[in-house]
Scaffold this active site. Structure first.
Site, mmCIF file in Angstrom:
data_model
loop_
_atom_site.group_PDB
_atom_site.id
_atom_site.type_symbol
_atom_site.label_atom_id
_atom_site.label_comp_id
_atom_site.label_asym_id
_atom_site.label_seq_id
_atom_site.Cartn_x
_atom_site.Cartn_y
_atom_site.Cartn_z
ATOM 1 N N ASP A 17 1.320 -0.264 12.828
ATOM 2 C CA ASP A 17 1.958 0.735 13.602
ATOM 3 C C ASP A 17 2.976 0.120 14.450
ATOM 4 O OD1 ASP A 17 2.711 3.209 14.375
ATOM 5 O OD2 ASP A 17 0.911 3.814 15.455
ATOM 6 N N HIS B 143 10.478 -2.013 9.195
ATOM 7 C CA HIS B 143 9.409 -1.903 8.030
ATOM 8 C C HIS B 143 9.874 -3.275 7.168
ATOM 9 C CE1 HIS B 143 8.420 1.991 8.951
ATOM 10 N NE2 HIS B 143 9.519 2.579 8.504
ATOM 11 N N LEU C 248 -9.211 -12.557 -1.923
ATOM 12 C CA LEU C 248 -9.217 -11.605 -1.042
ATOM 13 C C LEU C 248 -8.347 -10.383 -1.661
ATOM 14 C CD1 LEU C 248 -8.128 -11.346 2.706
ATOM 15 C CD2 LEU C 248 -6.687 -9.991 0.963
HETATM 16 C C1 FPP Z 1 4.249 2.672 10.773
HETATM 17 O O1 FPP Z 1 5.189 2.342 11.776
HETATM 18 C C2 FPP Z 1 4.552 2.001 9.717
HETATM 19 C C3 FPP Z 1 4.664 2.495 8.376
HETATM 20 C C4 FPP Z 1 4.684 4.008 8.182
HETATM 21 C C5 FPP Z 1 4.919 2.027 7.351
HETATM 22 C C6 FPP Z 1 4.215 0.543 7.079
HETATM 23 C C7 FPP Z 1 4.762 -0.212 5.907
HETATM 24 C C8 FPP Z 1 4.598 -1.571 5.806
HETATM 25 C C9 FPP Z 1 4.274 -2.437 6.846
HETATM 26 C C10 FPP Z 1 5.026 -2.218 4.596
HETATM 27 C C11 FPP Z 1 4.107 -1.802 3.313
HETATM 28 C C12 FPP Z 1 4.157 -2.599 2.361
HETATM 29 C C13 FPP Z 1 3.981 -1.989 1.202
HETATM 30 C C14 FPP Z 1 4.449 -2.982 -0.031
HETATM 31 C C15 FPP Z 1 3.995 -0.455 0.905
HETATM 32 P P1 FPP Z 1 6.115 3.372 12.501
HETATM 33 O O2 FPP Z 1 7.297 3.811 11.674
HETATM 34 O O3 FPP Z 1 5.321 4.820 12.501
HETATM 35 O O4 FPP Z 1 6.661 2.887 13.734
HETATM 36 P P2 FPP Z 1 6.645 3.877 15.002
HETATM 37 O O5 FPP Z 1 5.623 4.379 15.434
HETATM 38 O O6 FPP Z 1 7.370 2.613 16.084
HETATM 39 O O7 FPP Z 1 7.926 4.809 14.915
#
Ligand code: FPP
Length: 249
Positions: A25, A42, A136
């Site tokens: 997050d 992201h 893993l």
């Molecule tokens: C939450 O941060 C994150 C997500 C909803 C997306 C997470 C995805 C990745 C880290 C990449 C994953 C990789 C693949 C290959 C699918 P947020 O957007 O909720 O952040 P905020 O709470 O600060 O708004």
């Protein structure tokens, strides 16, 4: 016992959590702090995931389940959803080769049939490429929701009872676990020993509610893109300070 050296400090870890769940997050806030669009966060989050996966595999973690997209995330702006859905495509080209070299096996859980075609194709390609690897398991939770997972399991069990394949008296916790999406994981490592959530939020948000019944929780204010090897080690050190009793003494 695992011995690590970080910034001239020696760290000894008696126990390593075999399955770690991560709620990644804070990508959006990380980008905002840098006056960049959310999607920039992201992208940085993918780099963090790569570093954490390789470090975890070095330390002997067997399964890493990462919450990449929840069933609730569809309500985000369309452009952002589209961007996130395209991440697996980029992930395949840029990140899978190194993971493959590190013997990492990729798997996924979630209502993946609802994902866009190209997203699913890229993930299936990653799963196929790494299927013989014995290291893993990097398990992506994509379009995953824990209550939906349990609801689906109940439906399947009810159908098996109706079809006379199952007696209600035979329904045990172990049997229920076989109907959950984590049933493809090695039997001993289906449930996370440790769940990490970044960015200061103190919630489970529908992530592995059944499987986390005895998990230790580690919450940190660090935003996901900044959660690198050193932060993982802090979480492992904290896990080593916990005494898990599973209800006993
Ligand atoms: C939450 O941060 C994150 C997500 C909803 C997306 C997470 C995805 C990745 C880290 C990449 C994953 C990789 C693949 C290959 C699918 P947020 O957007 O909720 O952040 P905020 O709470 O600060 O708004």
């Amino acid at each position: 016992m695992i011995r690590l050296r970080i910034k001239s400090k020696e760290i000894k870890l008696e126990k390593i959590p075999k399955h770690i769940g991560i709620i990644m997050d804070g990508n959006g806030r990380w980008a905002k702090k840098r006056l960049k669009p959310r999607v920039f966060g992201h992208k940085a989050g993918m780099d963090a995931l790569q570093e954490v996966t390789i470090a975890a595999s070095e330390y002997g973690v067997k399964v890493l389940t990462v919450y990449a997209f929840s069933t609730e995330n569809w309500s985000r702006p369309q452009d952002e959803v589209k961007f996130i859905m395209n991440l697996p495509v980029e992930f395949f080209d840029k990140y899978v080769p190194e993971l493959h070299k590190n013997n990492v096996r990729i798997q996924m859980i979630g209502e993946t049939h609802r994902l866009p075609q190209e997203t699913l194709q890229a993930l299936n390609k990653a799963i196929q490429t790494t299927r013989q690897n014995s290291g893993l398991v990097l398990n992506f939770a994509l379009n995953y929701g824990g209550r939906a997972e349990i609801t689906n399991a109940v439906r399947l069990i009810a159908q098996d009872v109706l079809d006379a394949n199952l007696n209600p008296g035979d329904i045990t916790e172990d049997l229920i676990a076989n109907y959950l999406m984590t049933d493809h994981l090695p039997y001993l490592y289906r449930n996370p020993d440790l769940i990490i959530r970044t960015s200061g939020e103190l919630r489970l948000s529908n992530f592995l509610p059944w499987q986390s019944a005895y998990s230790e929780f580690y919450f940190t204010p660090v935003l996901w893109p900044d959660f690198k090897k050193a932060e993982l080690i802090k979480a492992l050190e904290e896990f080593n300070r916990r005494h898990r009793r599973f209800g006993g003494l």
